[in-house]
Design a protein around this motif. Sequence first.
Motif, PDB file in Angstrom:
ATOM      1  N   LEU A 110       0.837  -1.200   0.000  1.00  0.00           N
ATOM      2  CA  LEU A 110       0.000   0.000   0.000  1.00  0.00           C
ATOM      3  C   LEU A 110       0.869   1.246   0.000  1.00  0.00           C
ATOM      4  O   LEU A 110       1.890   1.298   0.682  1.00  0.00           O
ATOM      5  N   ARG A 111       0.446   2.250  -0.749  1.00  0.00           N
ATOM      6  CA  ARG A 111       1.130   3.542  -0.762  1.00  0.00           C
ATOM      7  C   ARG A 111       0.203   4.590  -0.166  1.00  0.00           C
ATOM      8  O   ARG A 111      -1.019   4.460  -0.196  1.00  0.00           O
ATOM      9  N   SER A 112       0.803   5.638   0.345  1.00  0.00           N
ATOM     10  CA  SER A 112      -0.017   6.686   0.938  1.00  0.00           C
ATOM     11  C   SER A 112      -0.899   7.348  -0.113  1.00  0.00           C
ATOM     12  O   SER A 112      -2.013   7.782   0.187  1.00  0.00           O
ATOM     13  N   THR A 113      -0.410   7.394  -1.363  1.00  0.00           N
ATOM     14  CA  THR A 113      -1.149   8.034  -2.451  1.00  0.00           C
ATOM     15  C   THR A 113      -0.907   7.269  -3.742  1.00  0.00           C
ATOM     16  O   THR A 113       0.234   6.890  -4.023  1.00  0.00           O
ATOM     17  N   VAL A 114      -1.976   7.037  -4.501  1.00  0.00           N
ATOM     18  CA  VAL A 114      -1.840   6.429  -5.823  1.00  0.00           C
ATOM     19  C   VAL A 114      -2.791   7.122  -6.786  1.00  0.00           C
ATOM     20  O   VAL A 114      -3.747   7.787  -6.371  1.00  0.00           O
ATOM     21  N   LEU A 115      -2.533   6.947  -8.043  1.00  0.00           N
ATOM     22  CA  LEU A 115      -3.413   7.466  -9.087  1.00  0.00           C
ATOM     23  C   LEU A 115      -4.309   6.329  -9.567  1.00  0.00           C
ATOM     24  O   LEU A 115      -3.824   5.301 -10.036  1.00  0.00           O
ATOM     25  N   VAL A 116      -5.616   6.494  -9.377  1.00  0.00           N
ATOM     26  CA  VAL A 116      -6.591   5.459  -9.730  1.00  0.00           C
ATOM     27  C   VAL A 116      -7.226   5.807 -11.075  1.00  0.00           C
ATOM     28  O   VAL A 116      -7.716   6.922 -11.260  1.00  0.00           O
ATOM     29  N   ARG A 117      -7.225   4.854 -11.988  1.00  0.00           N
ATOM     30  CA  ARG A 117      -7.665   5.117 -13.358  1.00  0.00           C
ATOM     31  C   ARG A 117      -8.994   4.462 -13.728  1.00  0.00           C
ATOM     32  O   ARG A 117      -9.475   4.625 -14.847  1.00  0.00           O
ATOM     33  N   SER A 118      -9.588   3.699 -12.805  1.00  0.00           N
ATOM     34  CA  SER A 118     -10.852   3.039 -13.134  1.00  0.00           C
ATOM     35  C   SER A 118     -11.668   2.827 -11.866  1.00  0.00           C
ATOM     36  O   SER A 118     -11.139   2.822 -10.745  1.00  0.00           O
ATOM     37  N   ALA A 119     -12.973   2.610 -12.054  1.00  0.00           N
ATOM     38  CA  ALA A 119     -13.851   2.336 -10.926  1.00  0.00           C
ATOM     39  C   ALA A 119     -13.470   1.028 -10.242  1.00  0.00           C
ATOM     40  O   ALA A 119     -13.539   0.916  -9.011  1.00  0.00           O
ATOM     41  N   ALA A 120     -13.025   0.050 -11.018  1.00  0.00           N
ATOM     42  CA  ALA A 120     -12.634  -1.239 -10.444  1.00  0.00           C
ATOM     43  C   ALA A 120     -11.432  -1.078  -9.517  1.00  0.00           C
ATOM     44  O   ALA A 120     -11.374  -1.698  -8.447  1.00  0.00           O
ATOM     45  N   GLU A 121     -10.471  -0.251  -9.914  1.00  0.00           N
ATOM     46  CA  GLU A 121      -9.310  -0.014  -9.056  1.00  0.00           C
ATOM     47  C   GLU A 121      -9.735   0.663  -7.753  1.00  0.00           C
ATOM     48  O   GLU A 121      -9.227   0.340  -6.677  1.00  0.00           O
TER      49      GLU A 121
END
Length: 430
Positions: free
Chosen positions: A179-190
């Motif tokens: 797990l990272r403190s922040t990520v870039l999410v590109r889809s609803a599934a993610e």
Amino acid sequence: MSILDPSVPAVLLRIDRNPFHHGTLGAVRSLGRGGVEVHVVAESAASPVPRSRYLCRMHPPPPPGANLSAVAAVLRRVAARVARPAVLVPMDDAGAIAVSRLYRDLTELYLLPSQPGALPERVADKGELAEVCRALDIPHPVTLVPESPAQAAAAVWQLGAPVVAKWSRPWLVPTGTGLRSTVLVRSAAEAEALYRRTAEAGSPLLLQAYLAPGPRRDWFFHGYADRTGAVLGGGSGWKQRAWPPGAGLTAVGRWVPNPRLHATAQSLVRVLGYRGVLDLDFRLDPATDTYHLLDFNPRPGAQFRLFTDGQGLDVVRALHLDLTHRPLPGPAPLPGRRYVVENYAPLTALAALTRGDGAELAWYAADDPVPGRVMARLWTRHAVRRLTARLRDRLTPRRTAHRPARGPDPCAAHPADLRGNPHDTKASSC
């Protein structure tokens, strides 16, 4: 003659296990050059910091996951060794929050800014910060807090992919989980998959509107709020280069005066009653010419040495001066000054050394050269291990093609990088 009081030692506290935290070395040098006896409570294994000539002593930190009682026990033990009141300087969010909670227990042992309540914890919490910005009408990216996987998916549709996913209290994210403190999410599934790991992360998931990076869009402000509430001893700057690119910590920074950021910082301090060192992160939205506040870190930022002025004042020295009741010298800004972190921008660092352009390097210093050499050796070894592991991971599916392939890791939205600690990512700068 030093402007600091050499009779009052300093204790730097770092709970986060990051051997490559250059801000800690910067604080050791800043205070040590002023004649202050400097102690550091932090993990010393595989770290260049203990090799600094300006360090008096390293002390073992609290164990991973330690509760407040354990942190207090460590600080009491260090105080007994130092044997006189010392200025206590938390160097990470976890340390700043622990010290604020233990304020009453520590005031007989250490010199500390007087903070109202649990304010450091409130501003460091990404969800609380969004509420603070909303209440004070300070620009902040639209932030949603889903309460189910379905709501997480709906938030992506509402905000528009990609979105920034943050854990509200990143200092609680355990290491070794991916797990990272922040990520870039590109889809609803993610987003759904990430939400299902909320219990593991230790705090709520936030989904935030994405502000795209770009030239001169990432800014920061460092300052010290003294006992009267005046913001002193720092300045504003922009990231010329970040690691990872467009997302992470400052690899190359430049001091650029920005009165709008200073006014925002002063407004926050006045309304909240904040006292002590602060590090604010902003991103400019060029469409509206608006600076959005992304992070409020209640401690020195790793690149605080960028804002060392013509009087030798920086935010850590300002803290020591104020708590020892010494006057702060008048401002002597040095706009255009640069700061370079060698392990994240090696070519820029080499060029700065060759040209002698006055840029300060995070690790190497002519009067304290050993930490820079140790960092180069340790970082090379660290990078080789990471690259070898990455190559092995890429080759493993070929050797085991008969096995079912794993699905994509929804938490690995950022490309793998060589940072010593993924939790130091600047949360909103994805």
